[in-house]
Design a protein around this motif. Structure first.
Motif, PDB file in Angstrom:
ATOM      1  N   THR A  42       0.777  -1.294  -0.026  1.00 17.66           N
ATOM      2  CA  THR A  42      -0.093   0.038  -0.151  1.00 17.66           C
ATOM      3  C   THR A  42       0.905   1.334  -0.092  1.00 17.66           C
ATOM      4  O   THR A  42       1.693   1.322   0.993  1.00 17.66           O
ATOM      5  CB  THR A  42      -0.998   0.010   1.485  1.00 17.66           C
ATOM      6  N   CYS A  43       0.956   1.991  -1.198  1.00 13.08           N
ATOM      7  CA  CYS A  43       1.844   2.917  -1.230  1.00 13.08           C
ATOM      8  C   CYS A  43       1.259   4.445  -0.452  1.00 13.08           C
ATOM      9  O   CYS A  43      -0.066   4.470  -0.382  1.00 13.08           O
ATOM     10  CB  CYS A  43       1.791   3.398  -2.625  1.00 13.08           C
ATOM     11  N   ALA A  44       2.256   5.038   0.206  1.00 11.21           N
ATOM     12  CA  ALA A  44       1.655   6.271   0.965  1.00 11.21           C
ATOM     13  C   ALA A  44       1.498   7.492   0.145  1.00 11.21           C
ATOM     14  O   ALA A  44       0.719   8.431   0.658  1.00 11.21           O
ATOM     15  CB  ALA A  44       2.623   6.446   2.124  1.00 11.21           C
ATOM     16  N   ARG A  80      -3.767  -1.319  -3.849  1.00 10.03           N
ATOM     17  CA  ARG A  80      -2.907  -2.386  -3.290  1.00 10.03           C
ATOM     18  C   ARG A  80      -2.341  -2.875  -4.384  1.00 10.03           C
ATOM     19  O   ARG A  80      -2.999  -3.277  -5.330  1.00 10.03           O
ATOM     20  CB  ARG A  80      -3.832  -3.592  -2.464  1.00 10.03           C
ATOM     21  N   SER A  81      -0.965  -2.641  -4.247  1.00 12.71           N
ATOM     22  CA  SER A  81      -0.051  -2.994  -5.504  1.00 12.71           C
ATOM     23  C   SER A  81       0.675  -4.468  -5.337  1.00 12.71           C
ATOM     24  O   SER A  81       0.964  -4.700  -4.260  1.00 12.71           O
ATOM     25  CB  SER A  81       0.793  -2.201  -5.963  1.00 12.71           C
ATOM     26  N   THR A  82       1.024  -4.925  -6.474  1.00 13.83           N
ATOM     27  CA  THR A  82       1.755  -6.185  -6.723  1.00 13.83           C
ATOM     28  C   THR A  82       2.731  -6.233  -7.665  1.00 13.83           C
ATOM     29  O   THR A  82       2.224  -5.475  -8.692  1.00 13.83           O
ATOM     30  CB  THR A  82       1.082  -7.349  -6.307  1.00 13.83           C
ATOM     31  N   THR A 114       3.567  -2.454 -12.213  1.00  9.17           N
ATOM     32  CA  THR A 114       2.914  -2.914 -11.014  1.00  9.17           C
ATOM     33  C   THR A 114       1.673  -2.786 -11.057  1.00  9.17           C
ATOM     34  O   THR A 114       1.251  -1.904 -11.959  1.00  9.17           O
ATOM     35  CB  THR A 114       3.453  -1.934  -9.669  1.00  9.17           C
ATOM     36  N   ILE A 115       1.095  -3.735 -10.635  1.00  5.84           N
ATOM     37  CA  ILE A 115      -0.321  -4.041 -10.854  1.00  5.84           C
ATOM     38  C   ILE A 115      -1.333  -3.657  -9.437  1.00  5.84           C
ATOM     39  O   ILE A 115      -0.896  -4.109  -8.562  1.00  5.84           O
ATOM     40  CB  ILE A 115      -0.763  -5.513 -11.075  1.00  5.84           C
ATOM     41  N   ASN A 116      -2.417  -2.882 -10.070  1.00  2.00           N
ATOM     42  CA  ASN A 116      -3.320  -2.821  -8.778  1.00  2.00           C
ATOM     43  C   ASN A 116      -4.293  -4.106  -8.576  1.00  2.00           C
ATOM     44  O   ASN A 116      -4.977  -4.479  -9.401  1.00  2.00           O
ATOM     45  CB  ASN A 116      -4.488  -1.607  -9.172  1.00  2.00           C
ATOM     46  N   VAL A 117      -3.836  -4.513  -7.415  1.00  2.05           N
ATOM     47  CA  VAL A 117      -4.446  -5.911  -7.181  1.00  2.05           C
ATOM     48  C   VAL A 117      -5.873  -5.896  -7.196  1.00  2.05           C
ATOM     49  O   VAL A 117      -6.821  -6.694  -7.555  1.00  2.05           O
ATOM     50  CB  VAL A 117      -4.046  -6.391  -5.579  1.00  2.05           C
ATOM     51  N   GLN A 149      -4.055 -11.163   2.100  1.00  2.00           N
ATOM     52  CA  GLN A 149      -3.117 -11.004   3.107  1.00  2.00           C
ATOM     53  C   GLN A 149      -2.729  -9.466   3.357  1.00  2.00           C
ATOM     54  O   GLN A 149      -3.226  -8.940   2.544  1.00  2.00           O
ATOM     55  CB  GLN A 149      -1.788 -11.756   2.627  1.00  2.00           C
ATOM     56  N   ASP A 150      -2.314  -9.067   4.526  1.00  2.00           N
ATOM     57  CA  ASP A 150      -2.088  -7.824   5.002  1.00  2.00           C
ATOM     58  C   ASP A 150      -0.782  -7.496   3.946  1.00  2.00           C
ATOM     59  O   ASP A 150      -0.160  -7.863   3.496  1.00  2.00           O
ATOM     60  CB  ASP A 150      -1.466  -7.682   6.264  1.00  2.00           C
ATOM     61  N   SER A 151      -1.302  -5.883   3.662  1.00  2.00           N
ATOM     62  CA  SER A 151      -0.272  -5.267   2.820  1.00  2.00           C
ATOM     63  C   SER A 151       0.819  -4.545   3.628  1.00  2.00           C
ATOM     64  O   SER A 151       0.309  -4.353   4.943  1.00  2.00           O
ATOM     65  CB  SER A 151      -1.006  -4.269   1.969  1.00  2.00           C
ATOM     66  N   VAL A 152       1.778  -4.378   3.005  1.00  2.00           N
ATOM     67  CA  VAL A 152       2.886  -3.446   3.731  1.00  2.00           C
ATOM     68  C   VAL A 152       2.728  -2.140   3.197  1.00  2.00           C
ATOM     69  O   VAL A 152       2.818  -1.867   1.906  1.00  2.00           O
ATOM     70  CB  VAL A 152       4.318  -4.043   3.583  1.00  2.00           C
TER      71      VAL A 152
END
Length: 151
Positions: A34-36, A46-48, A101-104, A115-118
């Motif tokens: 999760t980008c700030a 939420r990116s991956t 990077t993909i938007n989940v 799962q929790d994002s960082v």
């Protein structure tokens, strides 16, 4: 390379932007961030990414895709101009190879990515360090197919 790939499909709400994310990780094993930044916060992104996978992007109507750049102008954020969904961010290296990077949230299996994002904050990066990080962590794009617009 013998690693198994899991094809994860997705796209925007109206179907103008579609993707196939071939990941070496199952949805419940993807690293999620999760980008700030204000863009990602306002989109609930939420990116991956998977540097060992690949991404295929299909654009049905290229005239209705917004390629938004902000901040350091190092990536194009692909937003559907029809339905307003942010799908992925793209950057190119010096040889014009694209990485993403993909938007989940746009994945058809997004509910399986529980799962929790960082939370990450990239504000202190230089342009060079940002590009180097992305080249190491983002997913190689193997194709961007643009359909002919039919008006």
């Amino acid at each position: 390379m013998n690693s198994q790939h899991f094809p994860l499909r997705g796209g925007c709400h109206c179907g103008n932007l579609k993707l196939i994310f071939n990941s070496t990780q199952t949805p419940n094993r993807l690293a999620v961030r999760t980008c700030a930044c204000s863009f990602c916060r306002k989109h609930g992104t939420r990116s991956t990414s998977d540097p060992n996978g690949d991404l295929q992007i299909q654009i049905i109507n290229p005239e209705k895709v917004i390629r938004y750049r902000f901040g350091m102008h190092t990536a194009d954020f692909l937003i559907c101009g029809c339905c307003g969904v942010y799908v992925a961010a793209l950057m190119q290296n010096e040889t014009q190879q694209s990485f993403a990077t993909i938007n989940v949230n746009v994945l058809d299996c997004a509910q399986l990515v529980s799962q929790d994002s960082v939370t990450v904050d990239y504000d202190g990066e230089t342009i060079q360090s940002r590009q180097e990080r992305r080249l190491q962590a983002w997913t190689p794009v193997v194709s961007i197919e643009e359909q002919n617009s039919q008006s």
